[in-house]
Design a protein around this motif. Structure first.
Motif, short mmCIF file in Angstrom:
data_model
loop_
_atom_site.label_atom_id
_atom_site.label_comp_id
_atom_site.label_asym_id
_atom_site.label_seq_id
_atom_site.Cartn_x
_atom_site.Cartn_y
_atom_site.Cartn_z
N GLY A 45 7.10 6.28 -0.20
CA GLY A 45 7.56 5.37 -1.24
C GLY A 45 7.89 3.99 -0.72
N ASN A 46 7.66 3.74 0.57
CA ASN A 46 8.02 2.46 1.17
C ASN A 46 6.88 1.45 1.18
OD1 ASN A 46 10.53 3.54 1.71
ND2 ASN A 46 10.00 4.14 3.81
N LEU A 47 5.78 1.77 0.51
CA LEU A 47 4.63 0.86 0.47
C LEU A 47 4.88 -0.24 -0.56
CD1 LEU A 47 1.87 3.61 0.52
CD2 LEU A 47 2.49 2.09 2.43
N GLU A 48 4.20 -1.36 -0.37
CA GLU A 48 4.39 -2.49 -1.30
C GLU A 48 3.85 -2.16 -2.69
OE1 GLU A 48 0.61 -5.41 -0.61
OE2 GLU A 48 2.01 -5.26 1.08
N SER A 49 4.40 -2.82 -3.67
CA SER A 49 4.01 -2.58 -5.06
C SER A 49 2.52 -2.84 -5.26
CB SER A 49 4.82 -3.50 -5.99
OG SER A 49 4.42 -3.34 -7.33
N GLY A 50 1.86 -1.92 -5.97
CA GLY A 50 0.44 -2.08 -6.25
C GLY A 50 -0.48 -1.53 -5.20
N ALA A 51 0.07 -1.02 -4.10
CA ALA A 51 -0.77 -0.48 -3.03
C ALA A 51 -1.51 0.76 -3.51
CB ALA A 51 0.09 -0.12 -1.82
N ASN A 105 -3.28 4.22 1.07
CA ASN A 105 -2.32 3.73 2.05
C ASN A 105 -1.27 4.77 2.39
OD1 ASN A 105 -3.19 0.82 2.32
ND2 ASN A 105 -2.91 0.93 0.11
N ASP A 106 -0.95 5.67 1.44
CA ASP A 106 -0.01 6.74 1.76
C ASP A 106 -0.62 7.72 2.76
OD1 ASP A 106 -1.81 7.52 -0.22
OD2 ASP A 106 -0.34 8.59 -1.43
N ALA A 107 -1.93 7.92 2.69
CA ALA A 107 -2.60 8.77 3.69
C ALA A 107 -2.54 8.13 5.07
CB ALA A 107 -4.05 9.01 3.27
N ALA A 108 -2.65 6.80 5.12
CA ALA A 108 -2.56 6.09 6.40
C ALA A 108 -1.20 6.30 7.04
CB ALA A 108 -2.83 4.61 6.19
N VAL A 118 0.05 -3.96 13.31
CA VAL A 118 1.45 -3.58 13.17
C VAL A 118 1.62 -2.43 12.18
CG1 VAL A 118 2.29 -5.87 13.79
CG2 VAL A 118 1.92 -5.31 11.38
N ASN A 119 0.53 -2.03 11.52
CA ASN A 119 0.59 -0.88 10.61
C ASN A 119 -0.77 -0.20 10.56
OD1 ASN A 119 -1.08 -2.04 8.42
ND2 ASN A 119 0.65 -3.41 8.04
N PRO A 120 -0.86 1.00 9.98
CA PRO A 120 -2.12 1.75 9.98
C PRO A 120 -2.99 1.53 8.75
CG PRO A 120 -0.38 3.17 9.21
CD PRO A 120 0.27 1.84 9.49
N HIS A 121 -2.55 0.66 7.83
CA HIS A 121 -3.27 0.53 6.55
C HIS A 121 -3.83 -0.85 6.27
CE1 HIS A 121 0.77 -0.83 5.65
NE2 HIS A 121 1.24 0.43 5.70
N GLY A 122 -3.22 -1.90 6.82
CA GLY A 122 -3.73 -3.24 6.60
C GLY A 122 -3.08 -4.00 5.48
N LEU A 123 -2.01 -3.44 4.87
CA LEU A 123 -1.26 -4.21 3.89
C LEU A 123 -0.63 -5.42 4.59
CD1 LEU A 123 0.42 -1.30 1.91
CD2 LEU A 123 -1.53 -2.70 1.20
N ASN A 124 -0.37 -6.46 3.82
CA ASN A 124 0.06 -7.74 4.37
C ASN A 124 1.23 -7.59 5.35
OD1 ASN A 124 -1.88 -9.11 2.85
ND2 ASN A 124 -0.47 -9.45 1.14
N ALA A 125 1.06 -8.14 6.54
CA ALA A 125 2.10 -8.09 7.56
C ALA A 125 1.87 -9.22 8.56
CB ALA A 125 2.11 -6.75 8.28
N GLU A 126 2.95 -9.81 9.00
CA GLU A 126 2.85 -10.86 10.00
C GLU A 126 2.34 -10.28 11.32
OE1 GLU A 126 5.74 -14.31 12.03
OE2 GLU A 126 6.51 -12.93 10.50
N ASN A 127 1.51 -11.06 12.00
CA ASN A 127 0.99 -10.68 13.31
C ASN A 127 0.05 -9.47 13.26
OD1 ASN A 127 0.89 -11.51 16.01
ND2 ASN A 127 2.32 -9.94 16.66
#
Length: 327
Positions: A132-138, A164-167, A200-209
């Motif tokens: 449930g910690n993914l960004e809205s609309g993911a 993205n939850d599978a990631a 910095v994450n396994p899914h590619g949702l927006n993140a710095e660096n």
């Protein structure tokens, strides 16, 4: 031979100097051996010794733009693109190939590489409360805390639906946490030569660096294609399976491929067959696509586009790129 003897004499003198009083406080072992099988000292014309293979001996290599003045390839609305002939190890097209960009869900190819290298497709994943910690609309496939599914099932959801939850579930199972898994992703990227990327994450949702380059995506996809599981999944148009919730009740998962070629909504150019690939879209990354394709002779190509303006334009650009494989 005289040149070789002089080189050896000079190197011996240097070794003695470093080991002698006045040059250093302690002796330093001379690390080179003229009999070492890949040593540069073996320049006397001897035969029968071994040489080291170059790291990129089996890879396409490119420094800058290639063929960007080709009027048949309009990449005006794409920031970066590349076309790689895997058999001849030739780069047929390259635009801003080493520019760092957000990869969106193309990230999930590196997730698959790490998961298959360090996990087993039959591993059973127990989903945590982090879904449930993914960004809205993911995009998600509906995993809930306590659900149990195999790594193989999760990889299908990851690469077909781009869930993205599978990631996250895969990352926690393999790496212990999203952060730990990201460290593994970066280590693997370095190992395969994708040194201009950082995850910095396994899914590619927006993140710095969090970034890749088009060339690094070629390296990552090329590595992913070494796994039969990846080859099987990326070519599937849909996937249906059953897993269980925390109470052991069955849950059905049904996903369709987001690749518009496989979905039947876009036709590839004549004499080109799209085998499969990965899509990706976020506000930061724009529209991204990487494909494995073959010509009528069965020769394989990897084509990648990063940060195209619109999805419709992305596939028009991709067709223009794929046409270069048979031109």
């Amino acid at each position: 031979m005289k040149c070789t003897n002089k080189c050896l004499a000079l190197l011996t003198a240097l070794a003695v100097c470093f080991g002698a009083t006045g040059c250093s406080d302690e002796a330093i072992a001379f690390s080179y051996n003229p009999d070492y099988k890949v040593s540069a000292f073996r320049i006397s014309g001897d035969t029968g010794f071994e040489t080291a293979d170059a790291f990129a001996s089996g890879l396409c290599v490119v420094n800058g733009d290639i063929n960007t003045d080709n009027s048949a390839v309009d990449m005006t609305d794409a920031t970066s693109a590349g076309l790689f002939d895997l058999n001849s190890r030739t780069v047929l097209y390259a635009k801003n190939i080493h520019e760092r960009l957000a990869p969106a869900s193309l990230t999930k190819l590196m997730t698959a590489v790490v998961a298959l290298k360090y996990g087993n497709p039959n591993d059973v994943i127990t989903v945590s409360s982090n879904m449930g910690n993914l960004e809205s609309g993911a995009v998600v496939c509906g995993l809930a805390e306590g659900d149990q599914l195999t790594l193989n099932q999760a990889l299908h959801a990851l690469l077909i639906k781009s869930a993205n939850d599978a990631a996250v579930a895969i990352a926690e199972h393999i790496g212990g946490s999203v952060e730990g898994f990201a460290d593994m992703m970066n280590e693997e990227a370095q190992a395969i030569g994708a040194t201009n990327s950082h995850f910095v994450n396994p899914h590619g949702l927006n993140a710095e660096n969090h970034y890749v380059t088009a060339y690094d995506m070629y390296l990552i996809f090329n590595e992913a294609l070494k796994y039969d599981t990846v080859n099987e999944i990326i070519s599937m148009t849909s996937y249906d399976t059953v897993y269980t919730d925390k109470n052991g009740n069955e849950k059905t998962l049904s996903v369709k491929n987001t690749n518009q070629y496989l979905a039947g909504n876009v036709a590839a150019p004549d004499r080109v067959t799209v085998i499969g690939g990965k899509t990706g879209t976020t506000n930061a990354a724009g529209n991204c696509l990487i494909l494995l394709a073959r010509d009528t002779s069965g020769n394989p190509y990897i084509a990648v586009i990063l940060k195209s303006a619109e999805r419709g334009i992305l596939y028009t650009e991709m067709n223009a790129l794929l046409e270069q494989a048979t031109s």
